[in-house]
Write a protein that holds these residues in place. Structure first.
Motif, mmCIF file in Angstrom:
data_model
loop_
_atom_site.group_PDB
_atom_site.id
_atom_site.type_symbol
_atom_site.label_atom_id
_atom_site.label_comp_id
_atom_site.label_asym_id
_atom_site.label_seq_id
_atom_site.Cartn_x
_atom_site.Cartn_y
_atom_site.Cartn_z
ATOM 1 N N SER A 75 7.739 4.937 -12.167
ATOM 2 C CA SER A 75 7.043 4.085 -11.221
ATOM 3 C C SER A 75 7.936 2.885 -10.955
ATOM 4 O O SER A 75 8.423 2.257 -11.895
ATOM 5 N N GLU A 76 8.180 2.594 -9.694
ATOM 6 C CA GLU A 76 9.033 1.434 -9.408
ATOM 7 C C GLU A 76 8.430 0.596 -8.302
ATOM 8 O O GLU A 76 7.784 1.132 -7.398
ATOM 9 N N PRO A 77 8.617 -0.723 -8.385
ATOM 10 C CA PRO A 77 8.026 -1.584 -7.362
ATOM 11 C C PRO A 77 8.738 -1.448 -6.026
ATOM 12 O O PRO A 77 9.958 -1.292 -5.977
ATOM 13 N N ARG A 112 4.101 0.478 -4.796
ATOM 14 C CA ARG A 112 4.888 1.168 -5.810
ATOM 15 C C ARG A 112 5.285 2.539 -5.288
ATOM 16 O O ARG A 112 4.542 3.128 -4.504
ATOM 17 N N THR A 171 -0.976 4.388 -11.678
ATOM 18 C CA THR A 171 0.417 4.581 -11.259
ATOM 19 C C THR A 171 1.401 4.187 -12.358
ATOM 20 O O THR A 171 2.596 4.101 -12.116
ATOM 21 N N ASN A 172 0.902 3.946 -13.552
ATOM 22 C CA ASN A 172 1.791 3.672 -14.677
ATOM 23 C C ASN A 172 2.300 4.976 -15.280
ATOM 24 O O ASN A 172 1.567 5.966 -15.305
ATOM 25 N N PRO A 173 3.532 4.980 -15.788
ATOM 26 C CA PRO A 173 4.037 6.192 -16.440
ATOM 27 C C PRO A 173 3.100 6.657 -17.561
ATOM 28 O O PRO A 173 2.416 5.838 -18.180
ATOM 29 N N PHE A 174 3.064 7.937 -17.797
ATOM 30 C CA PHE A 174 2.227 8.645 -18.780
ATOM 31 C C PHE A 174 0.812 8.956 -18.266
ATOM 32 O O PHE A 174 0.087 9.682 -18.938
#
Lengths: 216, 61
Positions: free
Chosen positions: A14-16, A22, A52-55
């Motif tokens: 996930s990147e801004p 994102r 939208t956070n990893p995992f």
């Protein structure tokens, strides 16, 4: 009219983007690895902020734009919260996500990798398995699933138990992989074997692995 | 927002970002705990039949 699709998957990256958005990379059961934009997901209180956070694993509702997917809703069934309490576990998890990102492609059938990742993150979250064992199992099975495992040769100098463990990992589906434990000496042998196989296989340096090796 | 801090840690892998996340989370939990105390203070008149502000709880029919 916009056509929605629902995919089952996990957030790998996930990147801004811009001020409030994102871009996420998802590993999905239906379409392999895809990327999607989550508009407004960095605004405080936005419903897409946590999914939208990893995992984050669950169902993602997307609509296809001209050149990319846009995330509209998500129903997360597992955030793997336990990994947040222990940063070493988080680094192992990050390493697994990086390997999945390295190996998977869009529109490929990546069900095997998705299942392996899910089961490995569950094993990492559980206190039952040693992190180093989960890592060995994940690395070997990922390499096997992608058809790059060379097999065990005489020069690998594996003891009987370690060789049996490798064969077990090779022949067992991801759902049943984490059902065994090994003695410290066998784990040591497995660790050496995995390191050798990984050095031979991966032509990329993983950021999280560098940190992990320093910690270990 | 602690979700933002977690996301930053996942991108950078820096331990300082993990500590920032933990700090944010602890602050959030502290706020949550103090909020609960206020809520209990406002729980209403205590009666033998339970909390009268909660409709239907412990009510004998």
């Amino acid at each position: 009219m916009q056509e929605f699709v629902v995919f089952t998957g996990i957030v790998l990256k996930s990147e801004p983007i811009g001020e409030y958005d994102r871009r996420v990379v998802l590993l999905t059961k239906e379409r392999g690895k895809i990327s999607a934009f989550a508009r407004g997901s960095r605004r405080p209180g936005n419903r897409l902020m946590a999914p939208t956070n990893p995992f984050s694993f669950g169902q993602f509702r997307l609509f296809a734009g001209r050149s990319s997917y846009n995330l509209s809703e998500a129903e997360i069934s597992n955030y793997f919260e336990a990994l947040r309490d222990d940063f070493i576990g988080a680094y192992y998890g990050m390493y697994f996500l990086e390997i999945c990102d390295y190996y998977t492609r869009e529109n490929n059938d990546e069900t095997g990798m998705l299942k392996l990742l899910y089961q490995s993150l569950r094993a990492l979250s559980s206190a039952r398995f040693e992190d180093r064992l989960v890592r060995c199992v994940f690395e070997l099975k990922a390499i096997m699933l992608n058809g790059e495992f060379p097999g065990v040769s005489g020069s690998d100098l594996l003891g009987e138990s370690a060789a049996y463990t490798v064969t077990y990992i090779m022949n067992t589906p991801a759902e049943k992989l984490f059902s065994f434990d090994v003695k410290p000496q066998v784990l040591e042998e497995l660790g050496h074997f995995c390191r050798k196989i990984c050095q031979r296989t991966f032509d990329k340096e993983f950021k999280s692995l560098e940190i992990l090796e320093n910690i270990e | 927002m602690y979700e933002d801090e977690w996301n930053r840690f996942m991108q950078t892998g820096q331990i300082s970002d993990y500590l920032a996340y933990k700090e944010q989370l602890d602050t959030k939990n502290e706020e949550h705990r103090s909020g609960e105390t206020h809520e209990y203070g406002y729980a209403g008149v205590r009666s033998l039949y339970g909390d009268c502000t909660k409709v239907g709880t412990n009510r004998r029919i």
